[in-house]
Design a protein around this motif. Structure first.
Motif, PDB file in Angstrom:
ATOM      1  N   LEU A  29     -30.368 -28.630  -3.241  1.00 39.55           N
ATOM      2  CA  LEU A  29     -30.264 -28.328  -1.809  1.00 39.55           C
ATOM      3  C   LEU A  29     -30.569 -29.537  -0.936  1.00 39.55           C
ATOM      4  N   TYR A  30     -31.569 -30.308  -1.334  1.00 35.31           N
ATOM      5  CA  TYR A  30     -32.002 -31.410  -0.463  1.00 35.31           C
ATOM      6  C   TYR A  30     -31.383 -32.747  -0.841  1.00 35.31           C
ATOM      7  N   VAL A  31     -31.554 -33.142  -2.105  1.00 35.75           N
ATOM      8  CA  VAL A  31     -31.106 -34.472  -2.509  1.00 35.75           C
ATOM      9  C   VAL A  31     -29.593 -34.509  -2.729  1.00 35.75           C
ATOM     10  N   ALA A  32     -29.099 -33.622  -3.595  1.00 32.69           N
ATOM     11  CA  ALA A  32     -27.679 -33.671  -3.948  1.00 32.69           C
ATOM     12  C   ALA A  32     -26.785 -33.411  -2.742  1.00 32.69           C
ATOM     13  N   VAL A  33     -27.093 -32.379  -1.971  1.00 36.47           N
ATOM     14  CA  VAL A  33     -26.268 -32.066  -0.792  1.00 36.47           C
ATOM     15  C   VAL A  33     -26.311 -33.214   0.214  1.00 36.47           C
ATOM     16  N   SER A  34     -27.489 -33.793   0.406  1.00 35.47           N
ATOM     17  CA  SER A  34     -27.616 -34.908   1.358  1.00 35.47           C
ATOM     18  C   SER A  34     -26.808 -36.118   0.909  1.00 35.47           C
ATOM     19  N   VAL A  35     -26.811 -36.363  -0.418  1.00 39.75           N
ATOM     20  CA  VAL A  35     -26.020 -37.482  -0.943  1.00 39.75           C
ATOM     21  C   VAL A  35     -24.536 -37.227  -0.741  1.00 39.75           C
ATOM     22  N   VAL A  36     -24.100 -35.998  -1.000  1.00 42.53           N
ATOM     23  CA  VAL A  36     -22.681 -35.659  -0.871  1.00 42.53           C
ATOM     24  C   VAL A  36     -22.203 -35.820   0.568  1.00 42.53           C
ATOM     25  N   ILE A  37     -22.997 -35.333   1.519  1.00 40.90           N
ATOM     26  CA  ILE A  37     -22.576 -35.425   2.925  1.00 40.90           C
ATOM     27  C   ILE A  37     -22.955 -36.760   3.554  1.00 40.90           C
ATOM     28  N   GLY A  38     -23.749 -37.562   2.814  1.00 42.96           N
ATOM     29  CA  GLY A  38     -24.089 -38.899   3.294  1.00 42.96           C
ATOM     30  C   GLY A  38     -25.071 -38.945   4.446  1.00 42.96           C
TER      31      GLY A  38
END
Length: 440
Positions: A29-38
């Protein structure tokens, strides 16, 4: 100190992975999603933790709902967590006062006036290393240096996240090596070696990593020009900040350090014409600014406590300890064990205590010198603690800086350099002087 986790009861794979799923959900929710949306500011860490905490309570089977909530609440209200809350409150008060009365501005102005611009960042890293080694705590170092780092970044037009990362890296250098650090005490006690021997062995891992980091900062700063225009300053305004740094280096408890700094800031403000009502307003604003940080800390502690109660950490220990093979394999498992447990507890000292007993058994079985195993435990836990966005040190630093907990991550050069040295020390089995035991 927390007791080691009981590994005698076997945890089935299905139960173990389910127990660990809240951490996996949080990272998605926090790391992966943030990386994907930049963008690490789009998904608030508090929202990710609420969702993960609710999931942790939901999947903690075999207990009524109220009992699950009690486990979550008791871990969130642990004395160590409430102590951190006090640190947050005092840090918020002091940082707001120091900023509003001009103490930090005066210190920054003085530093940038007399220090060459290309050496400011390496000097900041060295200062963090020195202070953390002197006081034995990364938290105290972060509290003492972050306000200065933030204002120096803003004064020189640099990235605040970069300067915060510099402080965090240096803070963990001393946390790893200091004789009075909780991690050093836990590592040496659990492995049965003295602090001096562990320090000498650990120096082979931590010092090269620090030197590489300083070289990176020197290379990055070689073309830096001074964009700061010096102004006249009142040197007495630096008093509160100097008191904080001096008392921190003296090894005084961080809560007393912050209390003394706050008292000095109040007196300095009054002597410079600031009313007591305004000073109270500044302190109130500083406390309120720590609100989200406190909520994040309580949520993370509760969630991780439920994971531990559900058997998640026992599952990690039993899974990895069964895969040991040879001296290099033994050292690798020790590093991975403490790293994973640190990921699930967000506390490097607790991770060392939890893994210490089984790490010692592995070391004795496969001929790993206790000084080396203590160094591996301490160094690996510091790497993970510095890199996770929900560790206390990162939360304090980013809370004081007003940035996302994930913002410093791209600039955390020291923990990656330390991880590299850990890997090399396992591959090449250095220091060689610690390889006197026969291979099992």
């Amino acid at each position: 100190m927390d007791k080691p986790v009981d590994t005698s009861r076997h945890i089935p794979a299905s139960q173990g992975w389910l127990a660990l799923s809240p951490v996996i959900l949080f990272l998605i929710l926090y790391v992966a999603v943030s990386v994907v949306i930049g963008d690490f500011y789009k998904i608030p860490i508090s929202v990710a933790l609420v969702a993960s905490s609710m999931w942790a309570v939901a999947i903690y089977r075999g207990h009524p709902l109220m009992r699950r909530i009690e486990v979550f609440s008791s871990e969130a209200g642990h004395s160590n967590i409430l102590y951190m809350v006090w640190v947050f409150i005092l840090a918020g008060m002091f940082a707001a006062l120091a900023r509003e009365i001009g103490a930090v501005d005066a210190t920054v102005n003085f530093t940038l006036r007399y220090f060459p611009a290309q050496f400011v960042v390496p000097a900041m890293f060295f200062a963090a290393c020195f202070i953390s080694f002197s006081i034995g705590t990364s938290v105290g170092t972060v509290v003492a240096l972050t306000p200065l780092a933030v204002d120096m970044a803003e004064g020189s037009g640099a990235s605040v996240a970069f300067y915060v990362a510099v402080v965090l890296g240096g803070a963990f250098f001393g946390d790893n090596l200091s004789f009075i650090s909780d991690t050093t005490i836990a590592a040496t006690r659990s492995q049965g070696c003295d602090m001096s021997s562990k320090f000498k062995a650990n120096l082979w891992i931590a010092l090269p990593a620090a030197l590489v980091t300083i070289l990176i900062y020197l290379f990055m700063s070689r073309s830096t020009v001074q964009s700061f225009t010096p102004t006249e300053i009142n040197p007495w305004l630096m008093t509160p900040y100097l008191i904080v740094i001096v008392t921190a280096v003296a090894g005084i408890n961080v809560t007393l350090v912050l209390s003394l700094g706050t008292a000095a800031a109040i007196v300095t403000g009054l002597l410079n014409g600031v009313s007591i009502i305004d000073l109270a307003g500044y302190m109130g604003g500083g406390i309120e600014s720590m609100g989200e940080l406190i909520i994040i800390t309580l949520l993370a502690a509760g969630m991780l406590g439920v994971i531990k109660a559900a058997g998640g950490i026992r599952f990690i220990l039993q899974g990895l300890s069964a895969k040991v093979s040879g001296r290099r394999g033994a050292q690798t498992v020790i590093v991975v064990l403490v790293g994973l447990v640190n990921l699930c507890t967000a506390n490097n000292t607790v991770a060392i205590i939890t893994v210490g007993g089984i790490a010692r058994e592995i070391s004795e079985r496969f001929g790993v010198d206790p000084r080396k195993s203590a160094s591996l435990l301490d160094s690996a836990s510091c790497v993970v603690q510095c890199l996770i966005p929900y560790g206390a040190q990162t939360l304090i630093a980013t809370g004081l800086a007003g940035i996302s907990p994930a913002a410093p991550f791209p600039y955390l050069y020291y923990p990656w350099a330390l991880a590299g040295m850990l890997a090399l020390s396992i591959i090449f089995l250095f220091p060689r002087s610690l390889n006197h035991r026969k291979e099992s």
